[in-house]
Design a protein around this motif. Structure first.
Motif, short mmCIF file in Angstrom:
data_model
loop_
_atom_site.label_atom_id
_atom_site.label_comp_id
_atom_site.label_asym_id
_atom_site.label_seq_id
_atom_site.Cartn_x
_atom_site.Cartn_y
_atom_site.Cartn_z
N SER A 19 0.85 -1.19 0.00
CA SER A 19 0.00 0.00 0.00
C SER A 19 0.88 1.23 0.00
O SER A 19 2.10 1.13 0.22
CB SER A 19 -0.94 0.01 1.21
OG SER A 19 -0.19 0.04 2.42
N GLY A 20 0.25 2.38 -0.25
CA GLY A 20 0.98 3.63 -0.18
C GLY A 20 1.40 4.21 -1.52
O GLY A 20 1.95 5.30 -1.58
N GLN A 77 8.91 -2.73 -11.38
CA GLN A 77 8.86 -3.00 -12.81
C GLN A 77 8.20 -1.83 -13.51
O GLN A 77 7.04 -1.51 -13.23
CB GLN A 77 8.10 -4.29 -13.10
CG GLN A 77 8.13 -4.68 -14.56
CD GLN A 77 7.62 -6.09 -14.80
OE1 GLN A 77 6.85 -6.62 -14.00
NE2 GLN A 77 8.04 -6.70 -15.88
N ALA A 78 8.94 -1.21 -14.39
CA ALA A 78 8.43 -0.11 -15.20
C ALA A 78 7.84 -0.67 -16.48
O ALA A 78 8.22 -1.76 -16.91
CB ALA A 78 9.55 0.88 -15.51
N PRO A 79 6.93 0.05 -17.10
CA PRO A 79 6.32 -0.44 -18.35
C PRO A 79 7.38 -0.76 -19.39
O PRO A 79 8.28 0.05 -19.65
CB PRO A 79 5.44 0.74 -18.78
CG PRO A 79 5.13 1.45 -17.53
CD PRO A 79 6.36 1.33 -16.67
N GLY A 80 7.27 -1.93 -19.97
CA GLY A 80 8.19 -2.33 -21.02
C GLY A 80 9.57 -2.75 -20.55
O GLY A 80 10.45 -3.02 -21.38
N GLN A 135 1.29 0.79 -7.57
CA GLN A 135 1.80 1.68 -8.62
C GLN A 135 2.31 2.98 -8.02
O GLN A 135 1.64 3.61 -7.20
CB GLN A 135 0.69 1.98 -9.63
CG GLN A 135 1.08 2.97 -10.72
CD GLN A 135 2.15 2.42 -11.65
OE1 GLN A 135 2.15 1.23 -11.98
NE2 GLN A 135 3.07 3.28 -12.08
N VAL A 136 3.50 3.37 -8.47
CA VAL A 136 4.07 4.65 -8.09
C VAL A 136 4.34 5.44 -9.37
O VAL A 136 5.02 4.93 -10.27
CB VAL A 136 5.38 4.49 -7.29
CG1 VAL A 136 6.05 5.85 -7.07
CG2 VAL A 136 5.10 3.82 -5.95
N THR A 149 9.25 5.80 -11.60
CA THR A 149 7.89 5.38 -11.89
C THR A 149 7.86 3.90 -12.25
O THR A 149 8.59 3.46 -13.14
CB THR A 149 7.32 6.21 -13.06
OG1 THR A 149 7.19 7.57 -12.66
CG2 THR A 149 5.95 5.68 -13.49
N ALA A 150 7.04 3.15 -11.53
CA ALA A 150 6.99 1.70 -11.72
C ALA A 150 5.93 1.11 -10.80
O ALA A 150 5.40 1.80 -9.92
CB ALA A 150 8.34 1.06 -11.42
#
Length: 131
Positions: free
Chosen positions: A7-8, A39-42, A126-127, A95-96
């Motif tokens: 969470s968070g 894990q970031a997109p891609g 998600q952050v 961001t990931a």
């Protein structure tokens, strides 16, 4: 049934701060290694930070990937079976989706980076770092 619930997560501005939490249940994890991956997109999932419980009277040890050293802090509260990731001065490249994970076998340094050595994983939070 072991469960890890993160969470968070959320949207945070560059230079701000955010604290992620991961509550573990199903057993006592005071002797387990607890870590954070992302894990970031891609991209592939990568190690972020880990906290290794100390032996006997020794204190816990922490390890971080280089890009977050000095900005992120991992900590744990064994009474609450919870691990935290304090994210200070986050950058857009942070961001990931962030995942917590635990492992029963101890590790040190880069030995803690190996994903398949972790026994249990959370679902992720998600952050997004953006202005």
């Amino acid at each position: 049934q072991v469960q890890l619930v993160e969470s968070g997560g959320g949207l945070v501005q560059p230079g701000g701060s955010l604290r992620l939490s991961c509550a573990a249940s199903g057993r006592t994890f005071s002797s387990y290694v607890m870590g954070w991956f992302r894990q970031a997109p891609g991209k592939e999932r990568e190690f972020v930070a880990v906290i290794v419980p100390g032996m006997g009277w020794s204190t816990s040890r922490t390890f971080y990937r280089d890009s977050v050293k000095g900005r992120f802090t991992i900590s744990r509260d064994n009474a609450k079976n919870t691990v935290y990731l304090q994210m200070n001065s986050p950058k857009p490249e942070d961001t990931a989706t962030y995942y917590c994970a635990v492992r029963s076998r101890s590790c040190s340094g880069s030995g803690c980076y190996v994903e398949n050595e972790y026994d249990y994983w959370g679902q992720g939070t998600q952050v997004t770092v953006s202005s």
